[in-house]
Scaffold this motif. Structure first.
Motif, mmCIF file in Angstrom:
data_model
loop_
_atom_site.group_PDB
_atom_site.id
_atom_site.type_symbol
_atom_site.label_atom_id
_atom_site.label_comp_id
_atom_site.label_asym_id
_atom_site.label_seq_id
_atom_site.Cartn_x
_atom_site.Cartn_y
_atom_site.Cartn_z
ATOM 1 N N GLY A 129 0.563 -1.898 -16.952
ATOM 2 C CA GLY A 129 0.361 -1.587 -15.383
ATOM 3 C C GLY A 129 -0.766 -2.835 -15.254
ATOM 4 O O GLY A 129 -1.631 -3.137 -15.944
ATOM 5 N N GLY A 130 -0.202 -3.332 -13.977
ATOM 6 C CA GLY A 130 -0.997 -4.689 -13.720
ATOM 7 C C GLY A 130 -2.008 -4.555 -12.728
ATOM 8 O O GLY A 130 -3.173 -4.853 -12.944
ATOM 9 N N GLY A 131 -1.721 -3.856 -11.873
ATOM 10 C CA GLY A 131 -2.523 -3.776 -10.463
ATOM 11 C C GLY A 131 -3.105 -5.137 -9.894
ATOM 12 O O GLY A 131 -2.061 -6.123 -9.874
ATOM 13 N N ALA A 132 -4.122 -5.396 -9.781
ATOM 14 C CA ALA A 132 -4.779 -6.838 -9.399
ATOM 15 C C ALA A 132 -5.192 -7.585 -10.863
ATOM 16 O O ALA A 132 -5.892 -8.521 -10.615
ATOM 17 N N PHE A 133 -4.831 -7.081 -11.893
ATOM 18 C CA PHE A 133 -5.050 -7.871 -13.055
ATOM 19 C C PHE A 133 -6.667 -7.899 -13.390
ATOM 20 O O PHE A 133 -7.465 -8.489 -13.936
ATOM 21 N N THR A 134 -7.371 -6.698 -13.036
ATOM 22 C CA THR A 134 -8.808 -6.567 -12.879
ATOM 23 C C THR A 134 -9.532 -6.829 -14.430
ATOM 24 O O THR A 134 -10.187 -7.415 -14.684
ATOM 25 N N LEU A 135 -8.762 -5.751 -15.330
ATOM 26 C CA LEU A 135 -9.416 -5.728 -16.687
ATOM 27 C C LEU A 135 -9.030 -7.163 -17.373
ATOM 28 O O LEU A 135 -9.713 -7.524 -18.356
ATOM 29 N N ALA A 136 -8.032 -7.728 -17.174
ATOM 30 C CA ALA A 136 -7.527 -9.015 -17.774
ATOM 31 C C ALA A 136 -8.212 -10.011 -17.365
ATOM 32 O O ALA A 136 -8.633 -10.952 -18.170
ATOM 33 N N ARG A 137 -8.678 -10.125 -16.025
ATOM 34 C CA ARG A 137 -9.716 -11.055 -15.642
ATOM 35 C C ARG A 137 -11.268 -10.852 -16.211
ATOM 36 O O ARG A 137 -11.770 -11.803 -16.642
ATOM 37 N N TYR A 138 -11.515 -9.648 -16.405
ATOM 38 C CA TYR A 138 -12.834 -9.310 -17.101
ATOM 39 C C TYR A 138 -12.717 -9.942 -18.650
ATOM 40 O O TYR A 138 -13.802 -10.686 -19.072
ATOM 41 N N ILE A 139 -11.617 -9.398 -19.380
ATOM 42 C CA ILE A 139 -11.711 -9.918 -20.835
ATOM 43 C C ILE A 139 -11.534 -11.390 -20.900
ATOM 44 O O ILE A 139 -12.429 -12.207 -21.625
ATOM 45 N N ALA A 140 -10.878 -12.220 -19.793
ATOM 46 C CA ALA A 140 -10.803 -13.544 -19.984
ATOM 47 C C ALA A 140 -12.184 -14.246 -19.740
ATOM 48 O O ALA A 140 -12.499 -15.367 -20.320
ATOM 49 N N VAL A 141 -13.139 -13.694 -19.025
ATOM 50 C CA VAL A 141 -14.272 -14.350 -18.670
ATOM 51 C C VAL A 141 -15.486 -13.864 -19.674
ATOM 52 O O VAL A 141 -16.514 -14.510 -19.932
ATOM 53 N N THR A 142 -15.328 -12.764 -20.330
ATOM 54 C CA THR A 142 -16.164 -12.357 -21.359
ATOM 55 C C THR A 142 -15.885 -12.398 -22.764
ATOM 56 O O THR A 142 -16.597 -12.638 -23.364
ATOM 57 N N ARG A 143 -14.650 -12.635 -22.937
ATOM 58 C CA ARG A 143 -13.950 -13.156 -24.270
ATOM 59 C C ARG A 143 -13.213 -14.608 -24.129
ATOM 60 O O ARG A 143 -11.834 -14.340 -24.080
ATOM 61 N N PRO A 144 -13.755 -15.665 -23.607
ATOM 62 C CA PRO A 144 -12.758 -16.813 -23.408
ATOM 63 C C PRO A 144 -11.888 -16.992 -24.708
ATOM 64 O O PRO A 144 -12.219 -16.677 -25.852
ATOM 65 N N ARG A 145 -10.859 -17.515 -24.446
ATOM 66 C CA ARG A 145 -9.624 -17.721 -25.466
ATOM 67 C C ARG A 145 -8.926 -16.699 -25.815
ATOM 68 O O ARG A 145 -8.099 -16.729 -26.810
ATOM 69 N N SER A 146 -9.218 -15.660 -25.364
ATOM 70 C CA SER A 146 -8.264 -14.271 -25.572
ATOM 71 C C SER A 146 -6.941 -14.609 -25.132
ATOM 72 O O SER A 146 -6.645 -15.355 -24.210
ATOM 73 N N THR A 147 -5.721 -13.866 -25.774
ATOM 74 C CA THR A 147 -4.658 -13.820 -25.547
ATOM 75 C C THR A 147 -4.357 -12.737 -24.876
ATOM 76 O O THR A 147 -4.460 -11.619 -25.574
ATOM 77 N N GLN A 148 -3.644 -12.704 -23.669
ATOM 78 C CA GLN A 148 -3.296 -11.180 -22.998
ATOM 79 C C GLN A 148 -1.957 -11.248 -22.301
ATOM 80 O O GLN A 148 -1.334 -12.321 -21.776
#
Length: 286
Positions: free
Chosen positions: A83-102
């Protein structure tokens, strides 16, 4: 003058038909580059492009706490979002855990195009979006790939039936590494039969469970969201409880015997008997 004109235009609502209905991106009047996504009037996501770590919706804050606890602070993770929506949680993880793969699995191709155009992802964030059904996308993920699997799939305001069963969760377990977390955003109201069934279903696959929700939802006083967390190892219940209690809309955490009692002997759901989650009453979004 041209820049000011574009700024004014950017704050107008964006309304488009997507595969799942009528999508609306509504500007947040308190944040210059923040937007709320609604589909057929149901709020789906909130995104602040200037501050992706800001989580406005209470259920998104609870998912954010889970993402914070899945690994040591700042450590990159592999996260799968169904489920994508506006990718809110993916954006959150990208900024709080840089270099994560999602990876994000979202079947509504028109919605993905809308969000990419109006709320573009940072190309450096390593977020891949797959345009397919959540269960079909899950089947393509390698065994043991994910540290975190988030299920936040709604067709309109209802979770599709095929994402509520033991067969679905068996595949979730397959893609999780040992110690990985499964987190599901669930919606239900009195008498909470759907929520109790989802707890019973998850208990067949995950020896450790926790549930976070507004106390009024857990008491069956109103319709609302609950976040279910599953793992094959002990969960950080005390820390999750502390974080959820400190939210603007505090959530209660049920775990262990309390959660077993809450489920009330509900039966696990299989594909053969699965049904979509209940539709919210019209008053929920007024």
């Amino acid at each position: 003058m041209a820049r000011n004109k574009r700024s004014r235009e950017a704050r107008e609502a964006v309304v488009e038909n997507v595969d799942g209905g009528l999508a609306e991106l509504m500007p947040d009047r308190d944040r210059p580059r923040a937007w709320t996504l609604l589909v057929d009037g149901a709020p789906q996501s909130h995104v602040d492009l200037d501050d992706p770590a800001h989580l406005a919706f209470e259920y998104q804050r609870r998912l954010g706490h889970i993402a914070d606890l899945v690994a040591p602070p700042g450590k990159p993770v592999h996260a799968l979002h169904l489920g994508g929506g506006a990718f809110t949680l993916a954006r959150y993880i990208a900024v709080t855990r840089p270099r994560s793969t999602q990876q994000v699995v979202e079947r509504d191709a028109a919605l993905v195009r809308l969000v990419r155009r109006e709320l573009p992802l940072d190309p450096q964030d390593r977020i891949r979006v797959r345009g397919t059904d959540a269960r079909e996308g899950l089947a393509k993920i390698a065994d043991g790939w994910a540290d975190l699997v988030v299920a936040d799939v709604f067709s309109g305001a209802r979770t599709p039936a095929h994402l509520t069963s033991t067969e679905f969760l068996t595949d979730v377990r397959r893609v999780l590494r040992p110690g990985g977390y499964y987190a599901a955003n669930l919606a239900d109201g009195p008498p909470l039969a759907h929520l109790r069934g989802q707890i019973a279903t998850a208990a067949t696959l995950f020896p450790e469970l926790a549930l976070v929700a507004d106390p009024a939802v857990l008491r069956g006083k109103r319709f609302g969201n609950a976040v279910l967390l599953g793992c094959d190892r002990a969960l950080p219940v005390a820390e999750l409880t502390r974080r959820c209690a400190g939210d603007p809309h505090p959530g209660r955490v049920e775990h262990g015997r309390g959660l077993t009692d809450f489920s009330g002997g509900a039966a696990a759901v299989t594909d053969a008997g699965a049904v979509a989650s209940p539709a919210p009453p019209p008053s929920v979004f007024r």
